[in-house]
Scaffold this active site. Sequence first.
Site, PDB file in Angstrom:
ATOM      1  N   PRO A  66      -4.383   8.923  -4.055  1.00  0.00           N
ATOM      2  CA  PRO A  66      -4.964   9.758  -5.110  1.00  0.00           C
ATOM      3  C   PRO A  66      -4.041  10.872  -5.587  1.00  0.00           C
ATOM      4  O   PRO A  66      -4.009  11.193  -6.770  1.00  0.00           O
ATOM      5  CB  PRO A  66      -6.235  10.315  -4.456  1.00  0.00           C
ATOM      6  CG  PRO A  66      -6.615   9.293  -3.448  1.00  0.00           C
ATOM      7  CD  PRO A  66      -5.319   8.741  -2.919  1.00  0.00           C
TER       8      PRO A  66
ATOM      9  N   CYS B  71       0.826  -1.217   0.000  1.00  0.00           N
ATOM     10  CA  CYS B  71       0.000   0.000   0.000  1.00  0.00           C
ATOM     11  C   CYS B  71       0.854   1.258   0.000  1.00  0.00           C
ATOM     12  O   CYS B  71       1.277   1.750   1.057  1.00  0.00           O
ATOM     13  CB  CYS B  71      -0.923   0.003   1.218  1.00  0.00           C
ATOM     14  SG  CYS B  71      -2.111  -1.335   1.232  1.00  0.00           S
ATOM     15  N   LEU B  72       1.106   1.796  -1.189  1.00  0.00           N
ATOM     16  CA  LEU B  72       1.876   3.029  -1.320  1.00  0.00           C
ATOM     17  C   LEU B  72       1.093   4.105  -2.059  1.00  0.00           C
ATOM     18  O   LEU B  72       0.987   5.237  -1.598  1.00  0.00           O
ATOM     19  CB  LEU B  72       3.193   2.742  -2.053  1.00  0.00           C
ATOM     20  CG  LEU B  72       4.098   3.952  -2.327  1.00  0.00           C
ATOM     21  CD1 LEU B  72       4.573   4.592  -1.020  1.00  0.00           C
ATOM     22  CD2 LEU B  72       5.307   3.548  -3.173  1.00  0.00           C
TER      23      LEU B  72
ATOM     24  N   SER C 219      -3.395  -3.732  -5.559  1.00  0.00           N
ATOM     25  CA  SER C 219      -3.563  -5.120  -5.982  1.00  0.00           C
ATOM     26  C   SER C 219      -3.719  -5.999  -4.748  1.00  0.00           C
ATOM     27  O   SER C 219      -2.935  -5.900  -3.797  1.00  0.00           O
ATOM     28  CB  SER C 219      -2.357  -5.579  -6.810  1.00  0.00           C
ATOM     29  OG  SER C 219      -2.243  -4.828  -7.996  1.00  0.00           O
TER      30      SER C 219
ATOM     31  N   PHE D 193       2.562   0.303 -13.830  1.00  0.00           N
ATOM     32  CA  PHE D 193       2.709   0.102 -12.391  1.00  0.00           C
ATOM     33  C   PHE D 193       4.106  -0.330 -11.974  1.00  0.00           C
ATOM     34  O   PHE D 193       4.943  -0.670 -12.798  1.00  0.00           O
ATOM     35  CB  PHE D 193       1.626  -0.807 -11.825  1.00  0.00           C
ATOM     36  CG  PHE D 193       1.648  -2.265 -12.205  1.00  0.00           C
ATOM     37  CD1 PHE D 193       0.651  -3.087 -11.706  1.00  0.00           C
ATOM     38  CD2 PHE D 193       2.620  -2.811 -13.010  1.00  0.00           C
ATOM     39  CE1 PHE D 193       0.645  -4.444 -12.019  1.00  0.00           C
ATOM     40  CE2 PHE D 193       2.624  -4.143 -13.322  1.00  0.00           C
ATOM     41  CZ  PHE D 193       1.636  -4.971 -12.835  1.00  0.00           C
ATOM     42  N   GLU D 194       4.332  -0.266 -10.649  1.00  0.00           N
ATOM     43  CA  GLU D 194       5.654  -0.463 -10.034  1.00  0.00           C
ATOM     44  C   GLU D 194       6.687   0.492 -10.640  1.00  0.00           C
ATOM     45  O   GLU D 194       7.835   0.121 -10.879  1.00  0.00           O
ATOM     46  CB  GLU D 194       6.094  -1.921 -10.163  1.00  0.00           C
ATOM     47  CG  GLU D 194       5.253  -2.867  -9.325  1.00  0.00           C
ATOM     48  CD  GLU D 194       5.859  -4.238  -9.172  1.00  0.00           C
ATOM     49  OE1 GLU D 194       7.091  -4.347  -9.185  1.00  0.00           O
ATOM     50  OE2 GLU D 194       5.097  -5.201  -9.039  1.00  0.00           O
TER      51      GLU D 194
ATOM     52  N   SER E  89      -0.658  10.926  -5.093  1.00  0.00           N
ATOM     53  CA  SER E  89       0.754  10.510  -5.156  1.00  0.00           C
ATOM     54  C   SER E  89       0.870   9.185  -5.871  1.00  0.00           C
ATOM     55  O   SER E  89       0.686   8.129  -5.278  1.00  0.00           O
ATOM     56  CB  SER E  89       1.338  10.395  -3.743  1.00  0.00           C
ATOM     57  OG  SER E  89       0.652   9.417  -2.999  1.00  0.00           O
TER      58      SER E  89
END
Length: 623
Positions: free
Chosen positions: A187, A183-184, A219, A428-429, A189
């Site tokens: 909305p 969880c990083l 995810s 992503f990532e 960031s």
Amino acid sequence: MIKSLSLMRRGLSRVPMRPMVQIIRTQTADAKPQDMDNRSFVAGLFNGQLYTDQLFPYPDSLSADQLETLRLYVDPTDKFFLEEFDSPKYDEQAFVDPEMMERAKRQGAFGLQIPERYNGLGLNNTQYCRMTEIMGRYDLGFGIVLGAHQSIGLKGIILYGSEEQKMRYLPKLATGEHMAAYCLTEPGSGSDAFSIKTRAELTPDGRNYILNGGKIWISNGGVADIFTVFAKTPVTDSSGIVKDKITAFIVERAFGGITHGQPEKKMGIKCSNTAEVHFDNVKVPVENRILGEGDGFKVAMNILNNGRFGMAGALSGTMRMLIERSVEHARNRKQFGDYLANYGVIQEKIANMTLRHFVTESMAYQICGVMDSGVTDFQLEAAISKVFGSESAWLVADEAIQIHGGMGFMKECGLERVLRDLRIFRIFEGSNEILRLFVALQGLQLAGDRLKVLEKALKAPLSNAGTLLNFIGGRVGIHEVSAKNLVGSRDYMADPLVGKCVEQLVACVNHFGVAVERLLMLHGKDVIHQQIKLRKLSEAAIDTYAMAAVIARSSNAIRTQNPTWEHQVLLTTSWCQEAHERVLWHLRGLRDSDTLDLDQNKIKIANDVILEGGPKATHPLGF
């Protein structure tokens, strides 16, 4: 004696006219793994140095026992996906049937890299990379379910968790009884982790943190039991000033105060759960903090760095499947009286698809092999593998659909699902745009540290003659080494059969180092704002590292008499010829006046369109 920086600049501008790459190798027969550390190929590239420690020999890090263990998992997993896993169904219904999830858990799929003492399979990075290939071959969506759980969701506990934290959480995570999420993102960031708003305040008794905030696009967010959460906490620095810094926490859904939104409706990877997660006055025990207060950014970035090689592995599996499907179709489909496989335009597509697969696969196993050897300086290579692999897989999927023609556009064929699933990997990532900037700026920082020494020496040239001479020598030939010194019969050298490729690689490294120096001298700290130039520099770095990876792999294939070594040499020479030209083209673009003018024109076009709110040119009909 040099009297001014301008003289030095003029001297450096002539450097590209002669070869002067300094090839450096510290590893010897009795070297320890740490001797290879801080010898990242890409990091050296930014200093015009060719570090070979992490290139040669190409990793062959699995023992006979490890290979046998891997086979025990590969064949059943392959069979599981072929015979039991219904990917079209799970894509359609947007979740995997519970009984199929239980089957995967019983096979150990949720604890691939968790050590055996915590109920996991204990696979090393190379073994894990091979397993991700299978996921990528059959179902990228389910691969995300597993990857979000173990590649990033619980990775912080493995990397930085205390023994108590590992004993408490890893056993149930390994069996899949508990699922994990990372969880990083918030909305406001996405790629800018420092701008997160989620906060954790220490209670007066110092025993708990009170966590508040929300995360998006998580995810496994709607199904996870354990969350690795990043939040701002007030941290007092050495001068007594209190600043908000990121801290990492292990948060259990059982703590209470955690809710999630409905599963997001997505373009692809539909069978993986993606949801918002909200934390409302969640009481998190102090012992659930990962490392110290303010260490969260390091934790977050290293989790991502340690997982990116797996993405390249998964996508190489996807590309292998797409190439096989394309070849099968081309060999059986007749048009105008002949098979598609006999047409040059189709052959060119298949060749280009194969080249990109070969490079991605070479990068993935180069990186995970280096990681298994104990090296920790692989962040730039891992970022490059993610960028290259995700963009290559997209191109390969697009070409596969093109080769299949109208059939490829049909849902029944299955390729459109693969294309949809692939689209997220460029985002992503770490979006590919941000990772390109990361590669360029991280490398420039390393080069900038070296140039600071020069700048200081130039202020007092008479008293710093040694520093100046060392700098000049390192760049213009006192330590000059030709490509021949990198070609030979030893395992830490390239095989003579790819000697021409080595010459091209050395030329790229040489030009790259000079381009870096020019860029820093011209822009200094303002180089961070030259994003178009940084992108070109990153493109050159990506292609250069790709050349190095395939040279190392094909050299190893020749020495071990791999049955496909001649084909691997063909792939290597073809890739290096094209990549060499692209690298020089990108680097010329950093100084060519016509290219620079074009870049400025594009910026002006973009600004005009942004101000207009859309295309500014009037419609041909006038309304």
